[in-house]
Design a protein around this motif. Sequence first.
Motif, PDB file in Angstrom:
ATOM      1  N   MET A   1      -0.158  -6.550   1.964  1.00  0.00           N
ATOM      2  CA  MET A   1      -1.262  -5.628   1.706  1.00  0.00           C
ATOM      3  C   MET A   1      -2.056  -5.394   2.992  1.00  0.00           C
ATOM      4  O   MET A   1      -3.238  -5.735   3.105  1.00  0.00           O
ATOM      5  CB  MET A   1      -2.149  -6.167   0.581  1.00  0.00           C
ATOM      6  CG  MET A   1      -3.035  -5.111  -0.051  1.00  0.00           C
ATOM      7  SD  MET A   1      -3.810  -5.649  -1.597  1.00  0.00           S
ATOM      8  CE  MET A   1      -2.495  -5.257  -2.763  1.00  0.00           C
ATOM      9  N   MET A   2      -1.378  -4.787   3.964  1.00  0.00           N
ATOM     10  CA  MET A   2      -1.988  -4.540   5.260  1.00  0.00           C
ATOM     11  C   MET A   2      -1.280  -3.365   5.925  1.00  0.00           C
ATOM     12  O   MET A   2      -0.059  -3.306   5.970  1.00  0.00           O
ATOM     13  CB  MET A   2      -1.909  -5.780   6.150  1.00  0.00           C
ATOM     14  CG  MET A   2      -2.484  -5.621   7.547  1.00  0.00           C
ATOM     15  SD  MET A   2      -2.787  -7.210   8.366  1.00  0.00           S
ATOM     16  CE  MET A   2      -1.161  -7.973   8.269  1.00  0.00           C
ATOM     17  N   SER A   3      -2.089  -2.428   6.439  1.00  0.00           N
ATOM     18  CA  SER A   3      -1.546  -1.293   7.171  1.00  0.00           C
ATOM     19  C   SER A   3      -2.553  -0.905   8.249  1.00  0.00           C
ATOM     20  O   SER A   3      -3.490  -1.660   8.550  1.00  0.00           O
ATOM     21  CB  SER A   3      -1.264  -0.129   6.220  1.00  0.00           C
ATOM     22  OG  SER A   3      -0.575   0.911   6.906  1.00  0.00           O
ATOM     23  N   TRP A   4      -2.370   0.290   8.834  1.00  0.00           N
ATOM     24  CA  TRP A   4      -3.290   0.734   9.873  1.00  0.00           C
ATOM     25  C   TRP A   4      -3.360   2.249   9.876  1.00  0.00           C
ATOM     26  O   TRP A   4      -2.485   2.936   9.354  1.00  0.00           O
ATOM     27  CB  TRP A   4      -2.877   0.194  11.244  1.00  0.00           C
ATOM     28  CG  TRP A   4      -1.530   0.635  11.736  1.00  0.00           C
ATOM     29  CD1 TRP A   4      -0.303   0.192  11.298  1.00  0.00           C
ATOM     30  CD2 TRP A   4      -1.251   1.595  12.752  1.00  0.00           C
ATOM     31  NE1 TRP A   4       0.706   0.809  11.996  1.00  0.00           N
ATOM     32  CE2 TRP A   4       0.165   1.671  12.887  1.00  0.00           C
ATOM     33  CE3 TRP A   4      -2.050   2.376  13.596  1.00  0.00           C
ATOM     34  CZ2 TRP A   4       0.785   2.516  13.820  1.00  0.00           C
ATOM     35  CZ3 TRP A   4      -1.428   3.202  14.526  1.00  0.00           C
ATOM     36  CH2 TRP A   4      -0.039   3.281  14.636  1.00  0.00           C
ATOM     37  N   PHE A   5      -4.455   2.759  10.441  1.00  0.00           N
ATOM     38  CA  PHE A   5      -4.615   4.199  10.604  1.00  0.00           C
ATOM     39  C   PHE A   5      -5.101   4.445  12.024  1.00  0.00           C
ATOM     40  O   PHE A   5      -5.608   3.559  12.700  1.00  0.00           O
ATOM     41  CB  PHE A   5      -5.576   4.777   9.564  1.00  0.00           C
ATOM     42  CG  PHE A   5      -6.995   4.278   9.648  1.00  0.00           C
ATOM     43  CD1 PHE A   5      -7.984   5.006  10.311  1.00  0.00           C
ATOM     44  CD2 PHE A   5      -7.364   3.070   9.053  1.00  0.00           C
ATOM     45  CE1 PHE A   5      -9.285   4.552  10.372  1.00  0.00           C
ATOM     46  CE2 PHE A   5      -8.669   2.610   9.108  1.00  0.00           C
ATOM     47  CZ  PHE A   5      -9.640   3.356   9.778  1.00  0.00           C
TER      48      PHE A   5
ATOM     49  N   GLY B   1      -4.253 -14.148   2.043  1.00  0.00           N
ATOM     50  CA  GLY B   1      -2.853 -14.307   1.706  1.00  0.00           C
ATOM     51  C   GLY B   1      -2.218 -13.003   1.258  1.00  0.00           C
ATOM     52  O   GLY B   1      -1.032 -12.758   1.491  1.00  0.00           O
ATOM     53  N   HIS B   2      -2.995 -12.140   0.588  1.00  0.00           N
ATOM     54  CA  HIS B   2      -2.478 -10.830   0.186  1.00  0.00           C
ATOM     55  C   HIS B   2      -2.158  -9.985   1.417  1.00  0.00           C
ATOM     56  O   HIS B   2      -1.129  -9.286   1.459  1.00  0.00           O
ATOM     57  CB  HIS B   2      -3.499 -10.106  -0.686  1.00  0.00           C
ATOM     58  CG  HIS B   2      -3.732 -10.745  -2.010  1.00  0.00           C
ATOM     59  ND1 HIS B   2      -4.676 -10.283  -2.919  1.00  0.00           N
ATOM     60  CD2 HIS B   2      -3.134 -11.823  -2.608  1.00  0.00           C
ATOM     61  CE1 HIS B   2      -4.647 -11.048  -3.998  1.00  0.00           C
ATOM     62  NE2 HIS B   2      -3.735 -11.985  -3.830  1.00  0.00           N
TER      63      HIS B   2
ATOM     64  N   LYS C   1       4.560   0.789   0.612  1.00  0.00           N
ATOM     65  CA  LYS C   1       5.038   0.150   1.839  1.00  0.00           C
ATOM     66  C   LYS C   1       4.404  -1.225   1.985  1.00  0.00           C
ATOM     67  O   LYS C   1       3.199  -1.377   1.896  1.00  0.00           O
ATOM     68  CB  LYS C   1       4.713   1.022   3.047  1.00  0.00           C
ATOM     69  CG  LYS C   1       5.414   2.384   3.003  1.00  0.00           C
ATOM     70  CD  LYS C   1       5.079   3.231   4.222  1.00  0.00           C
ATOM     71  CE  LYS C   1       5.796   4.575   4.180  1.00  0.00           C
ATOM     72  NZ  LYS C   1       5.481   5.420   5.357  1.00  0.00           N
ATOM     73  N   ALA C   2       5.238  -2.217   2.239  1.00  0.00           N
ATOM     74  CA  ALA C   2       4.785  -3.606   2.324  1.00  0.00           C
ATOM     75  C   ALA C   2       4.645  -4.020   3.778  1.00  0.00           C
ATOM     76  O   ALA C   2       5.624  -4.059   4.525  1.00  0.00           O
ATOM     77  CB  ALA C   2       5.764  -4.522   1.604  1.00  0.00           C
ATOM     78  N   GLY C   3       3.430  -4.309   4.198  1.00  0.00           N
ATOM     79  CA  GLY C   3       3.200  -4.821   5.537  1.00  0.00           C
ATOM     80  C   GLY C   3       3.092  -3.739   6.594  1.00  0.00           C
ATOM     81  O   GLY C   3       3.230  -2.543   6.338  1.00  0.00           O
ATOM     82  N   MET C   4       2.845  -4.195   7.818  1.00  0.00           N
ATOM     83  CA  MET C   4       2.654  -3.298   8.953  1.00  0.00           C
ATOM     84  C   MET C   4       3.949  -2.583   9.316  1.00  0.00           C
ATOM     85  O   MET C   4       5.021  -3.195   9.337  1.00  0.00           O
ATOM     86  CB  MET C   4       2.141  -4.092  10.155  1.00  0.00           C
ATOM     87  CG  MET C   4       0.782  -4.735   9.945  1.00  0.00           C
ATOM     88  SD  MET C   4      -0.563  -3.550  10.025  1.00  0.00           S
ATOM     89  CE  MET C   4      -0.687  -3.328  11.808  1.00  0.00           C
ATOM     90  N   GLU C   5       3.834  -1.292   9.617  1.00  0.00           N
ATOM     91  CA  GLU C   5       4.956  -0.515  10.082  1.00  0.00           C
ATOM     92  C   GLU C   5       4.609   0.112  11.428  1.00  0.00           C
ATOM     93  O   GLU C   5       3.454   0.084  11.873  1.00  0.00           O
ATOM     94  CB  GLU C   5       5.318   0.572   9.059  1.00  0.00           C
ATOM     95  CG  GLU C   5       5.769  -0.008   7.720  1.00  0.00           C
ATOM     96  CD  GLU C   5       6.459   1.017   6.854  1.00  0.00           C
ATOM     97  OE1 GLU C   5       6.290   2.230   7.104  1.00  0.00           O
ATOM     98  OE2 GLU C   5       7.181   0.604   5.916  1.00  0.00           O
ATOM     99  N   GLU C   6       5.595   0.693  12.071  1.00  0.00           N
ATOM    100  CA  GLU C   6       5.362   1.280  13.385  1.00  0.00           C
ATOM    101  C   GLU C   6       4.516   2.543  13.308  1.00  0.00           C
ATOM    102  O   GLU C   6       3.810   2.882  14.256  1.00  0.00           O
ATOM    103  CB  GLU C   6       6.703   1.579  14.067  1.00  0.00           C
ATOM    104  CG  GLU C   6       7.480   0.328  14.458  1.00  0.00           C
ATOM    105  CD  GLU C   6       8.731   0.658  15.240  1.00  0.00           C
ATOM    106  OE1 GLU C   6       8.953   1.863  15.527  1.00  0.00           O
ATOM    107  OE2 GLU C   6       9.490  -0.271  15.573  1.00  0.00           O
TER     108      GLU C   6
ATOM    109  N   PHE D   1       0.862  -1.177   0.000  1.00  0.00           N
ATOM    110  CA  PHE D   1       0.000   0.000   0.000  1.00  0.00           C
ATOM    111  C   PHE D   1       0.899   1.228   0.000  1.00  0.00           C
ATOM    112  O   PHE D   1       1.776   1.362   0.869  1.00  0.00           O
ATOM    113  CB  PHE D   1      -0.876   0.045   1.250  1.00  0.00           C
ATOM    114  CG  PHE D   1      -2.063  -0.867   1.244  1.00  0.00           C
ATOM    115  CD1 PHE D   1      -2.670  -1.263   0.071  1.00  0.00           C
ATOM    116  CD2 PHE D   1      -2.601  -1.312   2.448  1.00  0.00           C
ATOM    117  CE1 PHE D   1      -3.775  -2.100   0.073  1.00  0.00           C
ATOM    118  CE2 PHE D   1      -3.716  -2.141   2.473  1.00  0.00           C
ATOM    119  CZ  PHE D   1      -4.298  -2.539   1.278  1.00  0.00           C
ATOM    120  N   ASN D   2       0.690   2.118  -0.957  1.00  0.00           N
ATOM    121  CA  ASN D   2       1.465   3.363  -1.022  1.00  0.00           C
ATOM    122  C   ASN D   2       2.963   3.097  -0.916  1.00  0.00           C
ATOM    123  O   ASN D   2       3.708   3.826  -0.268  1.00  0.00           O
ATOM    124  CB  ASN D   2       1.026   4.337   0.082  1.00  0.00           C
ATOM    125  CG  ASN D   2      -0.421   4.791  -0.088  1.00  0.00           C
ATOM    126  OD1 ASN D   2      -0.992   4.678  -1.172  1.00  0.00           O
ATOM    127  ND2 ASN D   2      -1.006   5.288   0.981  1.00  0.00           N
TER     128      ASN D   2
END
Length: 480
Positions: free
Chosen positions: A473-477, A467-468, A382-387, A379-380
Amino acid sequence: EPPLLQRGGINMQSGRFDKVNRRSFLKASVAGCTSMLAPALSMAQSDDGFFELTAEKGRARLYGKDGGLSDLWLYNGRLPGPDIRVTRGQRVRVRFINKLDEPTSVHWHGIRIDNAMDGVAGLTQPAVKPGERFDYDFVVPDAGTYWYHAHTMSWNQVPRGLAAPLIVEENEPTFDPALDITMMLNDWRLDDNGVLETGSFGARHDFSHAGRLGNWLTINGASMPQIPLQQGRWHRLRLINSSASRVLDIAPSRFGARVMALDGQSFDAPRDIAGTVRLSPAQRMDLVMRPEETGDIAFETMTGKPFTFATFKVGAATATERSLSMPPANTLPEPDLETARILPLDMAGGAMGGMRGMMTGRTEDDLRKMMQDGLFWAFNGKAGMEETPMFTAARGETIVLESRNDTAFAHAIHLHGHHFRVLERNGEKLENPDWRDTFTTEPDETVKIAFVADNPGKWLIHCHMLGHAASGMMSWFEVG
């Protein structure tokens, strides 16, 4: 074997199927159906008012009575798990017990829930370790069709069976309970013996392509069921796609139904749909149907060629006749587009040339390392969850997400804790900007959605092709 008797009068068993095709479906013999209503919150209640929900190992037949027994992970030993039915505004108290060999958690999909109860391990709560428990305690603010499922290593746990319906009824139900039918749709990847194939869980080919796709379809855990309907009576059919990745194309007009709600949110009036409705993983669709003649009606998926995987058995009416009445719409905060903050949601990655879209700021060695680590999507960029979150919103702020699918595959994008309006597709405003909590986007498509960030906390946004999500393909707000 766990019982397969589900609420709504569906007692489903099936015969042997030698070939997975339309002809064998039509030749299948299915046992008769009985009518039964399961109690709301059909789980054991403890002395302190909590209902107990246990994740545990179990077995069930997915390919008819002659198929082999599959090793599954189940809630309370049932497939699907207990049908939780509550009334809008009711408090739900569930004591979750983990009897599996790995950590897990429960997500209450589509409910505008308190953030601490959302069930996302690592973001809103610690994962529930084997032998431990967690108390979920929340109020359901909106009526509609929802569901609950595992949200720790979902790509592995959900397609093993950890999913179930969550139905929030209106304060004054508009349909006879006997004619309000939940249909949990799922596809499974079975081997030649009709047993769940487990060796390919986490396969990189699946993660980088369309996801884990099965070769067999069930409804409420059973293959080729007969679903009893009553002549001349209005029925509400609640369809839930609990598949890991399978998109199901449904043509309601082919069996005389109209669409009355999507993702739990009712329309002002039922809609006649001439073509198909895409029901992606995690999405729900409520139909209204009044069969005029007795007999059999095929329930099909229209993905590819029409494929029958259930039969409606229309018999004589026993329920009291009622006129069609639509349930009142939920009160959702209306986005203010004049003051909205517009943000991008660019999707990139995957096979079929999609990884080239992730080259910005990366070298070939970077991409090779990401793929070795199982990261295929972004997403944008960035791959996967970030801090840090994808974005932070003030409470009550309207957010518009302008998404673009620069991949070769469809995606089902889910926002936790909120509902949004789908405003545009490919730059064209929609005639019906419906409320959703999960939207489908096709390759090269742009989709614009808007929502009011009114629910404080840290919320996940991810693709529900599980699986994506697991491969980037996962983040947070965050809502302040």
